[in-house]
Scaffold this active site. Structure first.
Site, PDB file in Angstrom:
ATOM      1  N   SER A   1       0.836  -1.203   0.000  1.00  0.00           N
ATOM      2  CA  SER A   1       0.000   0.000   0.000  1.00  0.00           C
ATOM      3  C   SER A   1       0.867   1.247   0.000  1.00  0.00           C
ATOM      4  CB  SER A   1      -0.916   0.005   1.220  1.00  0.00           C
ATOM      5  OG  SER A   1      -0.189   0.490   2.331  1.00  0.00           O
ATOM      6  N   LYS A   2       0.216   2.389  -0.237  1.00  0.00           N
ATOM      7  CA  LYS A   2       1.009   3.614  -0.347  1.00  0.00           C
ATOM      8  C   LYS A   2       1.676   3.990   0.977  1.00  0.00           C
ATOM      9  CE  LYS A   2      -2.723   6.972   0.186  1.00  0.00           C
ATOM     10  NZ  LYS A   2      -3.337   8.162  -0.379  1.00  0.00           N
ATOM     11  N   ARG A   3       1.114   3.529   2.085  1.00  0.00           N
ATOM     12  CA  ARG A   3       1.712   3.856   3.388  1.00  0.00           C
ATOM     13  C   ARG A   3       2.873   2.927   3.744  1.00  0.00           C
ATOM     14  NH1 ARG A   3       0.189   8.866   4.166  1.00  0.00           N
ATOM     15  NH2 ARG A   3      -1.926   9.061   3.380  1.00  0.00           N
ATOM     16  N   ASP A   4       2.982   1.790   3.048  1.00  0.00           N
ATOM     17  CA  ASP A   4       4.054   0.841   3.375  1.00  0.00           C
ATOM     18  C   ASP A   4       5.430   1.447   3.166  1.00  0.00           C
ATOM     19  OD1 ASP A   4       2.485  -1.237   4.193  1.00  0.00           O
ATOM     20  OD2 ASP A   4       2.218  -2.010   2.160  1.00  0.00           O
TER      21      ASP A   4
ATOM     22  N   PHE B   1       6.340   5.166  -4.890  1.00  0.00           N
ATOM     23  CA  PHE B   1       5.917   6.033  -5.992  1.00  0.00           C
ATOM     24  C   PHE B   1       7.117   6.315  -6.894  1.00  0.00           C
ATOM     25  CE2 PHE B   1       3.007   6.863  -2.524  1.00  0.00           C
ATOM     26  CZ  PHE B   1       1.794   6.676  -3.169  1.00  0.00           C
TER      27      PHE B   1
END
Ligand code: GLU
Length: 511
Positions: free
Chosen positions: A268-271, A280
């Protein structure tokens, strides 16, 4: 798989709801590779029908990310093309006739239920033991829609400007089947699919309708997208049959998930923040400064390495080869070699790819890049000298910037030594030997690495000193470090005078 080259058209269809996650870049990459491999077209379509989730700057970010990766679309919002516009918000007027077609053929219906009525329906269904209530082929019969209300009332409500949505009329108890290029046959009972909203009260189609209509109008031959869209595919297949477009339905290929490094769930983007690696491609700062993410580009990864790493998250060439550039990926890529199961993201492997690609670069290319990082380097040192430092430390670098840190001793006389290493490796009793060695090396007429090595080794033989005792002292004096490139090559590059002064400085400082 037999592919008719002329008609291959694939699309990458991101929604501009934030920065593009690496999973999205991988989807774009596989579409791009598939198109290029098969002589087809790669299209970028911006799916911006959901105004509530629209994030300004996201489209620009997507385009910049694709450009950085070298995945240039053949058709798209900024490029244009025969099948434009390529932003769904600009295609708004095109969708209505298709919704009308679905209503006329009894595949869709108007629904007037208010949010309160929908909540009530869910509560009632929950109370009667249905754990996840939906608006579906059963519940719709007790709701306020054009299937339950008299025709005149429906017309009157619409004419009075009452808010409505249009829902798909899902079949009751039918198998919906399609053959996925990666997963094989997928079959879902229509009872498990709800009556999704396909047209909203704001006059915009939802993702499902716009996606299918645009794939059809843009003559998309293959839909290659992430596994998270697999549950939507039966609805899309059903829409094709409602429109009577079965024979033009694209081939679906749902890509496996990219998993967290421990394999527990989707990356996920928070990982990234949590585990210390970027998720990203480029840096991202949201307008309100709330979301700040580091990108691979800014972290120092080359786009070639990034793409190579992504290609291997789900695909493999079936050989031992791991290092590929974009054109090699194009010639090797096939959907047949994309696996079904998720691939674990591995940051050390990502760095390994960067290291391999850095090694493939010429010293001149590396010089051009590091000049951008350290722009006064060329004022202090000659190009030839920097090229020699690059040649010497390149193998040890993962990032281009490592050339500067690994090569620090060649760019500065300020040698910093770690106290711990000094305590372990500096032996004052051997200082006379170090002095003797220095003067022997200093006297070498032709100060080349071969000659330095020969004299060094003969000194060891005559003095009976162990390599493991004197070499660390020499290294510490010259570079401040125990690890590094060949000491003999390093001394040749630095020259006899620097060698002497550094050794004497070290002796003086470590007294
Ligand atoms: N707009 C969808 C997304 O954001 C596209 C899904 C698809 O490719 O059909 O990923």
């Amino acid at each position: 798989m037999s592919i008719d080259n002329k008609s291959i058209r694939v699309r990458f269809a991101p929604s501009p709801t934030g920065p593009l996650h690496i999973g999205g870049v991988r989807t774009a990459l596989y579409n791009f590779l598939f198109a290029r491999k098969n002589g087809g077209k790669f299209i970028l379509r911006i799916e911006d029908t959901d105004k509530k989730r629209f994030v300004s700057g996201a489209e620009k970010y997507i385009i910049e990310s694709l450009n950085w990766c070298g995945l240039t679309p053949d058709e798209g919002p900024e490029i244009g093309g025969e099948y434009g516009p390529y932003r769904q918000s600009e295609r708004k007027s095109m969708y209505y006739s298709y919704v009308q077609q679905l209503i006329d053929s009894d595949c869709a219906y108007y629904a007037f239920d208010t949010p309160e009525e929908l909540d009530k329906m869910r509560e009632n269904m929950k109370a009667s033991g249905i754990p996840s209530p939906t608006y579906n082929s059963i519940s719709r019969s007790s709701m306020k829609n054009s299937l339950t209300l008299p025709k005149e009332e429906v017309v009157a409500r619409i004419e009075a400007g009452e808010k409505y949505v249009i829902r798909i009329k899902m079949l009751r108890n039918q198998e919906i089947k399609f053959e996925d290029e990666i997963r094989g046959w997928v079959s879902v009972n229509s009872n498990n699919i709800d009556d999704k909203v396909i047209f909203k009260s704001d006059g915009m189609p939802t993702y499902h309708l716009a996606n299918v209509v645009d794939d059809y109008l843009m003559k998309i031959s293959h839909v290659i997208r992430g596994e998270e869209w697999l549950p939507s595919a039966p609805l899309h297949v059903y829409l094709y049959s409602c429109f009577g477009w079965d024979s033009q339905m694209p081939t679906y290929a749902h890509l496996p998930l990219i998993l967290k490094p421990d394999g527990n769930g989707k990356l996920s983007k928070r990982d990234g923040d949590r585990l210390g690696f970027p998720v990203f491609p480029l840096d991202w700062i949201s307008d309100n400064n709330e979301d700040v993410f580091t990108g691979y580009r800014e972290k120092g990864f080359s786009s070639e390495a990034f793409i190579n790493m992504l290609a291997f998250l789900g695909w493999n060439p079936g050989t031992e080869q791991e290092v590929f550039n974009l054109s090699q990926l194009i010639s090797e890529f096939s959907l047949d070699r994309v696996g079904k199961s998720g691939s674990k993201y591995d940051y050390s492997k990502t760095k390994w790819f960067n290291q391999q690609h850095l090694r493939l670069k010429s010293n001149q290319e590396i010089l051009d890049s590091i000049i951008n990082i350290e722009n006064d380097l060329l004022q202090e040192f000659s190009k030839e000298y920097i090229l020699k430092v690059i040649a010497l430390v390149k193998e040890r670098a993962v990032f281009e910037s490592d050339i500067l840190s690994e090569g620090q001793a060649f760019f500065s006389d300020n040698i910093k030594m770690d106290e711990f290493i000094v305590n372990k490796k500096w032996n004052t009793e051997l200082v006379p030997n170090l002095i003797e060695l220095t003067s022997r090396l200093y006297e070498i007429p032709d100060f080349t690495h071969d000659n330095i090595e020969n004299i060094f080794k003969s000194y060891l033989l005559t003095s009976g000193l162990k390599l493991g005792k004197i070499m660390p002292m020499l290294r510490l004096s010259i570079t401040g470090n125990l690890a590094g490139p060949s000491m003999f090559h390093s001394l040749e590059l630095l020259g006899r005078d620097k060698m002497k002064s550094r050794i004497y400085n070290a002796i003086e400082n470590l007294k």
